[in-house]
Design a protein around this motif. Sequence first.
Motif, mmCIF file in Angstrom:
data_model
loop_
_atom_site.group_PDB
_atom_site.id
_atom_site.type_symbol
_atom_site.label_atom_id
_atom_site.label_comp_id
_atom_site.label_asym_id
_atom_site.label_seq_id
_atom_site.Cartn_x
_atom_site.Cartn_y
_atom_site.Cartn_z
ATOM 1 N N MET A 1 0.845 -1.205 0.000
ATOM 2 C CA MET A 1 0.000 0.000 0.000
ATOM 3 C C MET A 1 0.880 1.253 0.000
ATOM 4 N N ARG A 2 0.420 2.275 -0.732
ATOM 5 C CA ARG A 2 1.113 3.569 -0.674
ATOM 6 C C ARG A 2 0.187 4.584 -0.001
ATOM 7 N N ILE A 3 0.773 5.369 0.908
ATOM 8 C CA ILE A 3 -0.005 6.434 1.539
ATOM 9 C C ILE A 3 0.726 7.754 1.316
ATOM 10 N N ASP A 4 0.021 8.722 0.730
ATOM 11 C CA ASP A 4 0.556 10.082 0.621
ATOM 12 C C ASP A 4 -0.125 10.911 1.681
ATOM 13 N N LEU A 5 0.652 11.535 2.543
ATOM 14 C CA LEU A 5 0.086 12.393 3.591
ATOM 15 C C LEU A 5 0.449 13.842 3.309
ATOM 16 N N LEU A 6 -0.569 14.676 3.202
ATOM 17 C CA LEU A 6 -0.365 16.115 3.002
ATOM 18 C C LEU A 6 -0.596 16.805 4.335
ATOM 19 N N THR A 7 0.406 17.481 4.841
ATOM 20 C CA THR A 7 0.321 18.079 6.173
ATOM 21 C C THR A 7 1.159 19.362 6.243
ATOM 22 N N LEU A 8 0.853 20.179 7.239
ATOM 23 C CA LEU A 8 1.691 21.362 7.486
ATOM 24 C C LEU A 8 2.837 21.022 8.437
ATOM 25 N N PHE A 9 2.790 19.824 9.027
ATOM 26 C CA PHE A 9 3.783 19.455 10.045
ATOM 27 C C PHE A 9 4.405 18.094 9.736
ATOM 28 N N PRO A 10 5.228 18.018 8.697
ATOM 29 C CA PRO A 10 5.786 16.727 8.295
ATOM 30 C C PRO A 10 6.577 16.051 9.421
ATOM 31 N N LYS A 11 7.214 16.864 10.264
ATOM 32 C CA LYS A 11 8.076 16.262 11.300
ATOM 33 C C LYS A 11 7.261 15.558 12.388
ATOM 34 N N MET A 12 5.999 15.976 12.552
ATOM 35 C CA MET A 12 5.194 15.394 13.628
ATOM 36 C C MET A 12 5.028 13.895 13.483
ATOM 37 N N THR A 13 5.025 13.402 12.248
ATOM 38 C CA THR A 13 4.721 11.991 12.040
ATOM 39 C C THR A 13 5.963 11.157 11.721
ATOM 40 N N GLU A 14 7.137 11.826 11.587
ATOM 41 C CA GLU A 14 8.349 11.111 11.160
ATOM 42 C C GLU A 14 8.632 9.878 12.018
ATOM 43 N N GLY A 15 8.726 10.095 13.341
ATOM 44 C CA GLY A 15 9.039 8.993 14.258
ATOM 45 C C GLY A 15 7.950 7.940 14.219
ATOM 46 N N PHE A 16 6.731 8.393 14.158
ATOM 47 C CA PHE A 16 5.584 7.480 14.178
ATOM 48 C C PHE A 16 5.660 6.467 13.032
ATOM 49 N N PHE A 17 6.035 6.982 11.848
ATOM 50 C CA PHE A 17 6.044 6.107 10.679
ATOM 51 C C PHE A 17 7.321 5.272 10.569
ATOM 52 N N SER A 18 8.346 5.594 11.375
ATOM 53 C CA SER A 18 9.597 4.839 11.201
ATOM 54 C C SER A 18 9.842 3.859 12.348
ATOM 55 N N GLU A 19 8.985 3.885 13.374
ATOM 56 C CA GLU A 19 9.200 3.007 14.530
ATOM 57 C C GLU A 19 8.280 1.808 14.501
ATOM 58 N N SER A 20 8.653 0.793 15.260
ATOM 59 C CA SER A 20 7.762 -0.317 15.601
ATOM 60 C C SER A 20 7.178 -1.012 14.367
ATOM 61 N N ILE A 21 5.902 -1.372 14.449
ATOM 62 C CA ILE A 21 5.308 -2.220 13.400
ATOM 63 C C ILE A 21 5.181 -1.458 12.075
ATOM 64 N N LEU A 22 4.863 -0.157 12.135
ATOM 65 C CA LEU A 22 4.781 0.619 10.877
ATOM 66 C C LEU A 22 6.166 0.710 10.225
ATOM 67 N N GLY A 23 7.185 0.957 11.048
ATOM 68 C CA GLY A 23 8.556 1.050 10.532
ATOM 69 C C GLY A 23 8.963 -0.254 9.860
ATOM 70 N N ARG A 24 8.595 -1.373 10.497
ATOM 71 C CA ARG A 24 8.938 -2.686 9.933
ATOM 72 C C ARG A 24 8.179 -2.922 8.625
ATOM 73 N N ALA A 25 6.919 -2.466 8.572
ATOM 74 C CA ALA A 25 6.138 -2.633 7.334
ATOM 75 C C ALA A 25 6.785 -1.850 6.198
ATOM 76 N N VAL A 26 7.316 -0.670 6.524
ATOM 77 C CA VAL A 26 7.993 0.138 5.499
ATOM 78 C C VAL A 26 9.272 -0.588 5.039
ATOM 79 N N GLU A 27 10.028 -1.072 6.036
ATOM 80 C CA GLU A 27 11.274 -1.780 5.724
ATOM 81 C C GLU A 27 11.015 -3.009 4.851
ATOM 82 N N ASN A 28 9.923 -3.704 5.163
ATOM 83 C CA ASN A 28 9.594 -4.930 4.421
ATOM 84 C C ASN A 28 8.829 -4.661 3.131
ATOM 85 N N LYS A 29 8.725 -3.402 2.779
ATOM 86 C CA LYS A 29 8.097 -2.965 1.520
ATOM 87 C C LYS A 29 6.618 -3.342 1.415
ATOM 88 N N LEU A 30 5.983 -3.508 2.574
ATOM 89 C CA LEU A 30 4.532 -3.719 2.561
ATOM 90 C C LEU A 30 3.831 -2.365 2.539
#
Length: 235
Positions: A1-30
């Motif tokens: 799945m691809r998700i495009d997020l349009l926001t005024l605060f890109p940094k707010m979600t950086e850690g959220f998307f790179s840690e834990s299960i979401l981070g692993r899903a990104v790493e595993n190209k899911l």
Amino acid sequence: MRIDLLTLFPKMTEGFFSESILGRAVENKLLEIVVHDIRDWSQDKHRRVDDAPFGGGAGMVLSPKVLFDAIEAVRPPEGCPVIYLCPDGEPLTGALARSLSTLPHLVLLSGHYEGIDQRVRDTLVTREISIGDYVLTNGSLAAAVLTDCVVRHIPGVLGEENSLTADSFNNNLLSFPQYTRPAVFRGLPVPPVLLSGNHGAINQWRHEQQIAKTRLRRPDLFRKNQTNTHESANP
Ligand SMILES: C[S@@+](CC[C@H](N)C(=O)[O-])C[C@H]1O[C@@H](n2cnc3c(N)ncnc32)[C@H](O)[C@@H]1O
């Protein structure tokens, strides 16, 4: 799945998307998450993106031009929902998250201030989702919440250790209590049935716990569970 997020605060979600299960899903190209800074489409030298509301009133409204330019630049493909996170949207539920998890692409739009110009909602946004009956200062965390609960339904994202069926809201029941070692901690024992090795008895105990907790905390869900149980027993 691809998700495009349009926001005024890109940094707010950086850690959220790179840690834990979401981070692993990104790493595993899911999962591929692309975060866009809405200000990149501002044509103002001070990177302004908002203006005062017509008709007066407090706060500012995100301008249509910058949002049209941003969404059109992301170019959502045919059938891809453009989702605006907002308190007056349809409530986010497990069922909604599950249905979104089957799509290949989502575009998420996060607002700020008093929200966004209605013309963007009327023409480019195809779905509006609220994460609860309260108001946040901006939609970035709401988009992160939506992403998290959608992505965990994608096959392969949760390891075997995490079961979707034991989660709260499955069959309109809340989850049962969990314990781990040691069997007695500070004089507090775990319920003996969990140490019995009798899986029938354990399942029965867990189900009873779910029923009792749901009836107490969420009578609305409990009623739905009872109606469905009755209907499937008497089709
Ligand atoms: C202060 S809110 C705007 C609230 C708007 N004036 C209203 O009352 O509906 C700013 C932004 O936060 C986001 N937001 C706030 N609460 C939310 C919620 N419960 N669910 C999803 N997004 C929310 C939206 O993107 C919204 O544009």
